[in-house]
Design a protein around this motif. Structure first.
Motif, PDB file in Angstrom:
ATOM      1  N   LYS A  96       1.168  -1.071   0.357  1.00 33.59           N
ATOM      2  CA  LYS A  96      -0.221  -0.094   0.467  1.00 33.59           C
ATOM      3  C   LYS A  96       1.116   1.435  -0.148  1.00 33.59           C
ATOM      4  O   LYS A  96       0.698   2.182  -0.489  1.00 33.59           O
ATOM      5  CB  LYS A  96      -1.019   0.579   0.778  1.00 33.59           C
ATOM      6  CG  LYS A  96      -1.764   1.247   0.992  1.00 33.59           C
ATOM      7  CD  LYS A  96      -3.062   0.960   1.676  1.00 33.59           C
ATOM      8  CE  LYS A  96      -3.741   2.072   1.346  1.00 33.59           C
ATOM      9  NZ  LYS A  96      -5.465   2.014   3.115  1.00 33.59           N
ATOM     10  N   GLN A 144      -7.618   5.481  -3.430  1.00 34.71           N
ATOM     11  CA  GLN A 144      -7.498   4.058  -2.582  1.00 34.71           C
ATOM     12  C   GLN A 144      -8.207   3.384  -3.282  1.00 34.71           C
ATOM     13  O   GLN A 144      -8.309   2.406  -3.597  1.00 34.71           O
ATOM     14  CB  GLN A 144      -8.948   4.956  -0.875  1.00 34.71           C
ATOM     15  CG  GLN A 144      -8.847   3.596  -0.842  1.00 34.71           C
ATOM     16  CD  GLN A 144      -7.307   2.137   0.125  1.00 34.71           C
ATOM     17  OE1 GLN A 144      -6.917   2.961   0.836  1.00 34.71           O
ATOM     18  NE2 GLN A 144      -7.476   1.383  -0.319  1.00 34.71           N
ATOM     19  N   ASP A 145      -9.046   4.309  -4.247  1.00 32.15           N
ATOM     20  CA  ASP A 145     -10.500   3.307  -5.536  1.00 32.15           C
ATOM     21  C   ASP A 145      -9.091   2.278  -6.136  1.00 32.15           C
ATOM     22  O   ASP A 145      -9.185   1.408  -6.578  1.00 32.15           O
ATOM     23  CB  ASP A 145     -11.412   4.315  -5.799  1.00 32.15           C
ATOM     24  CG  ASP A 145     -12.565   5.120  -5.019  1.00 32.15           C
ATOM     25  OD1 ASP A 145     -12.719   4.765  -3.985  1.00 32.15           O
ATOM     26  OD2 ASP A 145     -12.938   6.210  -5.544  1.00 32.15           O
ATOM     27  N   PHE A 176      -6.312   1.115  -5.568  1.00 29.61           N
ATOM     28  CA  PHE A 176      -5.611   0.513  -5.152  1.00 29.61           C
ATOM     29  C   PHE A 176      -6.765  -0.646  -4.469  1.00 29.61           C
ATOM     30  O   PHE A 176      -6.620  -1.790  -4.815  1.00 29.61           O
ATOM     31  CB  PHE A 176      -4.526   0.828  -3.895  1.00 29.61           C
ATOM     32  CG  PHE A 176      -4.336   0.333  -2.615  1.00 29.61           C
ATOM     33  CD1 PHE A 176      -3.007  -0.668  -3.383  1.00 29.61           C
ATOM     34  CD2 PHE A 176      -4.835  -0.351  -1.616  1.00 29.61           C
ATOM     35  CE1 PHE A 176      -2.178  -1.379  -2.663  1.00 29.61           C
ATOM     36  CE2 PHE A 176      -3.756  -1.024  -0.763  1.00 29.61           C
ATOM     37  CZ  PHE A 176      -3.134  -1.831  -1.191  1.00 29.61           C
ATOM     38  N   ASP A 177      -7.521  -0.073  -4.082  1.00 27.20           N
ATOM     39  CA  ASP A 177      -8.481  -1.384  -4.142  1.00 27.20           C
ATOM     40  C   ASP A 177      -8.937  -2.140  -5.297  1.00 27.20           C
ATOM     41  O   ASP A 177      -9.710  -3.843  -5.306  1.00 27.20           O
ATOM     42  CB  ASP A 177     -10.158  -0.672  -3.708  1.00 27.20           C
ATOM     43  CG  ASP A 177      -9.944   0.330  -2.121  1.00 27.20           C
ATOM     44  OD1 ASP A 177      -8.925  -0.398  -1.395  1.00 27.20           O
ATOM     45  OD2 ASP A 177     -10.904   1.532  -2.070  1.00 27.20           O
ATOM     46  N   LEU A 179      -6.194  -4.664  -5.354  1.00 25.67           N
ATOM     47  CA  LEU A 179      -6.162  -5.555  -4.426  1.00 25.67           C
ATOM     48  C   LEU A 179      -7.335  -6.665  -5.033  1.00 25.67           C
ATOM     49  O   LEU A 179      -7.236  -7.960  -5.075  1.00 25.67           O
ATOM     50  CB  LEU A 179      -6.933  -5.395  -3.185  1.00 25.67           C
ATOM     51  CG  LEU A 179      -5.999  -4.465  -2.582  1.00 25.67           C
ATOM     52  CD1 LEU A 179      -6.332  -4.171  -1.172  1.00 25.67           C
ATOM     53  CD2 LEU A 179      -4.624  -4.963  -1.903  1.00 25.67           C
ATOM     54  N   LYS A 180      -8.723  -6.618  -6.088  1.00 23.69           N
ATOM     55  CA  LYS A 180      -9.662  -7.161  -6.542  1.00 23.69           C
ATOM     56  C   LYS A 180      -9.000  -7.910  -7.417  1.00 23.69           C
ATOM     57  O   LYS A 180      -9.569  -8.741  -7.561  1.00 23.69           O
ATOM     58  CB  LYS A 180     -10.984  -6.481  -6.864  1.00 23.69           C
ATOM     59  CG  LYS A 180     -12.334  -7.285  -7.315  1.00 23.69           C
ATOM     60  CD  LYS A 180     -13.119  -6.497  -7.040  1.00 23.69           C
ATOM     61  CE  LYS A 180     -14.309  -7.303  -8.385  1.00 23.69           C
ATOM     62  NZ  LYS A 180     -15.646  -6.048  -8.385  1.00 23.69           N
TER      63      LYS A 180
END
Length: 175
Positions: free
Chosen positions: A19, A29-30, A32-33, A36-37
């Motif tokens: 991160k 953050q969006d 990064f999310d 991760l997905k």
């Protein structure tokens, strides 16, 4: 499920660093999310033999530093004509104790404007003169069967103006 637990454990172990590195570059953050997905989805699709290799490397984090980790870098076309040609020479490569095979640019590029193979027009397609994505998958499988890791150059900022990202960017400029 066992695989989900393994993935989650590995992710948790590296999350802070991942991160930090990502947010230093993109600070979203969006996004990064989304990363991760995507990573979790790719892990779920990953072949069992590669998951086992991942686990072994996690247990021995200095695996790549061993003196037995001899690497070879090559242009597939100059070495063997094609990906199938490289596959046909894997016994020789293994006899040379190569454990890491780095193939220089082989993804699709515009004819006559390839920038040495780095002006990629499609990251999901092998250059036709070298073979197909299926040939690349077969070569990777044969390498893994011989204990050879396969690596490709994948330089994201070396995209052709014919790549879908560049086309979308130009279309956005016109709006």
């Amino acid at each position: 499920m066992k695989h989900d637990n393994i993935y989650r454990k590995r992710l948790d172990k590296h999350m802070d660093e991942l991160k930090w590195l990502y947010m230093e570059l993109y600070n979203s953050q969006d996004m990064f999310d989304g990363l991760l997905k995507g990573m979790e989805g790719f892990y779920k699709e990953r072949a069992g033999c590669l998951r086992a290799l991942d686990a072994a490397r996690e247990e021995d984090p200095c695996w790549y530093r061993k003196s037995s980790m001899l690497g070879m870098m090559m242009y597939a076309d100059h070495f063997a004509g094609s990906l199938k040609g490289v596959e046909g020479k894997l016994d020789y490569i293994a006899q040379c104790h190569v454990k890491y095979l780095h193939l220089m640019p082989l993804l699709d590029t515009p004819r006559g404007r390839s920038d040495g193979g780095y002006a990629v027009s499609d990251f999901r397609k092998v250059r036709e003169d070298l073979g197909t994505m299926e040939d690349l998958e077969q070569l990777a499988h044969e390498c893994h069967d011989r204990g050879i890791s396969l690596c490709l150059d994948f330089v994201m900022n070396h995209t052709s103006e014919e790549h879908e990202w560049a086309k979308r960017a130009r279309a956005g400029e016109r709006e």
